[in-house]
Design an enzyme around this catalytic site. Structure first.
Site, PDB file in Angstrom:
ATOM      1  N   ASP A  21       3.894  -1.462  -3.298  1.00  0.00           N
ATOM      2  CA  ASP A  21       3.769  -2.233  -4.545  1.00  0.00           C
ATOM      3  C   ASP A  21       5.012  -3.024  -4.995  1.00  0.00           C
ATOM      4  O   ASP A  21       6.123  -2.494  -4.940  1.00  0.00           O
ATOM      5  CB  ASP A  21       3.488  -1.308  -5.724  1.00  0.00           C
ATOM      6  CG  ASP A  21       2.406  -0.298  -5.473  1.00  0.00           C
ATOM      7  OD1 ASP A  21       1.821  -0.283  -4.392  1.00  0.00           O
ATOM      8  OD2 ASP A  21       2.149   0.506  -6.393  1.00  0.00           O
ATOM      9  N   GLU A 195      -4.743   2.589 -10.967  1.00  0.00           N
ATOM     10  CA  GLU A 195      -3.305   2.499 -10.745  1.00  0.00           C
ATOM     11  C   GLU A 195      -2.779   1.158 -11.273  1.00  0.00           C
ATOM     12  O   GLU A 195      -3.539   0.214 -11.504  1.00  0.00           O
ATOM     13  CB  GLU A 195      -2.982   2.589  -9.237  1.00  0.00           C
ATOM     14  CG  GLU A 195      -3.444   3.880  -8.583  1.00  0.00           C
ATOM     15  CD  GLU A 195      -3.067   4.014  -7.117  1.00  0.00           C
ATOM     16  OE1 GLU A 195      -2.653   5.108  -6.721  1.00  0.00           O
ATOM     17  OE2 GLU A 195      -3.192   3.035  -6.355  1.00  0.00           O
TER      18      GLU A 195
END
Ligand code: FRU
Length: 473
Positions: A21, A195
C-alpha cells in the site's frame, strides 16, 4: 539501474524488495511524499516498515531511506500523514511545519493507532512517546488511519477500518481521539475485510455543490476476484457519514484486478490519489525482480452525476512532459467491419487517447501483440461490457488466479485513454468514469498495437499515440 525486464518505466517501484500500500501521502513545499508498506529484506510480504520516496511532479521519484521501522509495539502498517501547520500537536521543534504520521502498530497481541512526527520535511521521524494514541478496543482488524482537517467542525477527523465498518474519530491535536461514529456494516460490498479508508470532499461537475466520498478497500470480494476499491457518496457533518444510496448499492472505483489500497494526498488542493498496482491473490508471486509491485499512475479525482448517479471520475496526471516520439497525433482512423489498423511500437511506454464516433460495430478491439502473445481489450456493445483478456499475455502460470478475462459493465463508450507500461495497462473510459487497471508480464520484446472493429464500422477521432520516456533518469 531501473531497466530490468519487468521494471515499470512510468510507475513508481522500489529499487529492491517488497512493497504494498501507499502510505502517508502528503504534499509539503513542492514535494509529494510517498511512503509505502515495505519489507526491506525480501521480495515477499514480511515485517512492515514505511519505505519513502519523494517527487516534485508525481512522475519522477527519488527513493529515500526507510522512514519508520517496526518496534516493541509491532510492525508499521498502513496510515496517513498530515502537515500540522497550526502546531495543534505541540510537536513542532523547527522552522518547518511539523509533519505528523498516523499509522497502525500491528503487534502480536493486536492492532492500535500510533503517531510519529518530523520537523525536517519528512526526512527523519520520531515516534511519539505516548503511543499508542488509540488502543485496541477488542477488535481484530483495526487499522489504516487516514486523517484530514475538518474545517467546519475545527478538528482532525480520522477514518479507520474496523472489521466490517469504518469508524470515525475526532481530535483537536492528533493525540487525544474520541470515537464519533461508525458506518458501513450494512452498506456496500462485504466479500472481505474492509481496509484503507479515505474520506474526501469533491465538487460535483457542472453543479454548485460538493459531496463527501468515502473510499474503502476490500479484500477479497472484487467483481473480478480479490482486492478492489469501493466508494460511497453522501454527506459528512463532522460527526457521521450518511450515504445517499440505499444499502445494497455497490460502486467500484476500478474494475481491473490491480488497483488497491488507493488513498489521496493530504495538503493538496486538487484531490489526487494513487493505488497499489497489484492484488493480494498473487502479489507475492508476480515474476518481477529484484522488487515486487509498483504504484498506479497518480490520478486526479472528480465527481459527476451520470444518469442520476454520483460517479467518481479519474483522470491520469498530465504525462505530456514525458512525450517522446509521436506515433500518431490528432488523426482520424476509420475502421470498416473486420478491418484492422496496425502500428508497430518502438517500446512499451505508450499513451493512447481517442474519441469514438459513429460506431455501428458490435465489438471494438484494442490488442497489444507480441510474437506468441496478446493482451486484448474488447468493447462489446451487445453484452454491454468491456473485457480485458490477459490469458495469453505472456507469463501467467505463476499463480492460478492470474490468467483472467476481467469485465466491466458499460453500455456505451465515447472516449478512452490508455497508459501502457512494461507490465501494466490502465484504461480510462468515458472521461474516466469507468476504469480498469491490469498487470501483465509479456515475454516478447516486440509489440504491435491493433485497433479492430467487428460487425460494423467505427471511427476514432483525435487519436493520439505517443511514446513516453522513462521516468528513471
Ligand atoms: C492492505 C493492508 C492493510 C494493512 C497493510 C499491511 O493491503 O492489508 O490493511 O495495513 O496492508 O501491509
Amino acid at each position: 539501474m531501473y531497466n530490468e525486464q519487468y521494471r515499470p518505466q512510468l510507475h513508481f517501484s522500489p529499487k529492491e524488495n517488497w512493497m504494498n500500500d501507499p502510505n502517508g501521502l502528503v504534499y509539503y513545499k513542492g514535494e509529494y511524499h510517498l511512503f509505502y508498506q515495505y519489507h526491506p529484506y525480501s521480495m515477499v510480504w514480511g515485517p512492515m516498515h514505511w519505505g519513502h520516496a519523494v517527487s516534485k511532479d508525481l512522475l519522477h521519484w527519488e527513493e529515500l531511506p526507510i522512514a519508520l521501522y517496526p518496534d516493541e509495539l509491532g510492525q508499521i502498517f498502513s496510515g496517513s500523514a498530515v502537515v500540522d501547520a497550526q502546531n495543534t500537536s505541540g510537536l513542532k521543534t523547527s522552522d518547518e511545519d511539523v509533519m505528523v504520521a498516523i499509522f497502525t502498530h500491528h503487534g502480536e497481541d493486536n492492532e492500535k493507532q500510533s503517531i510519529a512526527y518530523s520537523n525536517d520535511c519528512g526526512r527523519t521521524w520520531v515516534k511519539y512517546e505516548g503511543n499508542p494514541v488509540i488502543p485496541n478496543p477488542g477488535q481484530k482488524d483495526f487499522r489504516d488511519p487516514k486523517v484530514f482537517w475538518h474545517e467546519e467542525s475545527g478538528k482532525w477527523v480520522m477514518s479507520l477500518a474496523s472489521g466490517d465498518c469504518i469508524r470515525f474519530y475526532g481530535s483537536p491535536n492528533l493525540i487525544d481521539w474520541e470515537l464519533l461514529s461508525a458506518f458501513g456494516s450494512e452498506y456496500g460490498a462485504h466479500g472481505g475485510v474492509w481496509e484503507c479508508p479515505d474520506l474526501i470532499q469533491l465538487s460535483v461537475e457542472g453543479e454548485d455543490q460538493k459531496k463527501w466520498v468515502l473510499i474503502v478497500s476490500i479484500n477479497p470480494g472484487g467483481p473480478n476476484g480479490g482486492s478492489v476499491v469501493q466508494y460511497f457518496v453522501g454527506e459528512f457533518d463532522g460527526l457521521e457519514f450518511v450515504c445517499d444510496d440505499s444499502a445494497d448499492v455497490v460502486k467500484w472505483a476500478d474494475f481491473g484486478r490491480d488497483f488497491y489500497a488507493a488513498v489521496t494526498w493530504s495538503n493538496l488542493p486538487e484531490p489526487t490519489w494513487i493505488g497499489w498496482m497489484s492484488n493480494w491473490q498473487y502479489a507475492n508471486q508476480v515474476p518481477s525482480e529484484p522488487f515486487r509491485s509498483a504504484m498506479s499512475i497518480p490520478r486526479k479525482l472528480g465527481l459527476s452525476r451520470i444518469n442520476g448517479e454520483f460517479t467518481l471520475l479519474q483522470t491520469p496526471i498530465d504525462l505530456s512532459s514525458l512525450y517522446k516520439e509521436v506515433v500518431v497525433s490528432n488523426e482520424t482512423i476509420a475502421l470498416k467491419s473486420s478491418e484492422t489498423y496496425r502500428v508497430k511500437l518502438d517500446h512499451r511506454q505508450l499513451f493512447a487517447q481517442a474519441n469514438v464516433m459513429d460506431s455501428t460495430a458490435s465489438e471494438f478491439l484494442i490488442s497489444f501483440r507480441g510474437e506468441q502473445e496478446r493482451l486484448e481489450i474488447v468493447f462489446d456493445r451487445k453484452r454491454k461490457e468491456v473485457r480485458i483478456d490477459r490469458k495469453e499475455s505472456g507469463q501467467v502460470s505463476f499463480s492460478e488466479h492470474f490468467a483472467s478475462m476481467d469485465r466491466m459493465p458499460l453500455a456505451e463508450f465515447s472516449d478512452f485513454t490508455l497508459i501502457l507500461d512494461k507490465t501494466s495497462i490502465e484504461l480510462f473510459v468515458n472521461q474516466g468514469s469507468n476504469v480498469m487497471t491490469e498487470l501483465f508480464f509479456p515475454l516478447a520484446s516486440e509489440f504491435t498495437l491493433e485497433f479492430r472493429a467487428l460487425d460494423g464500422e467505427l471511427v476514432l477521432e483525435n487519436v493520439e499515440l505517443r511514446h513516453l520516456e522513462s521516468t528513471w533518469k
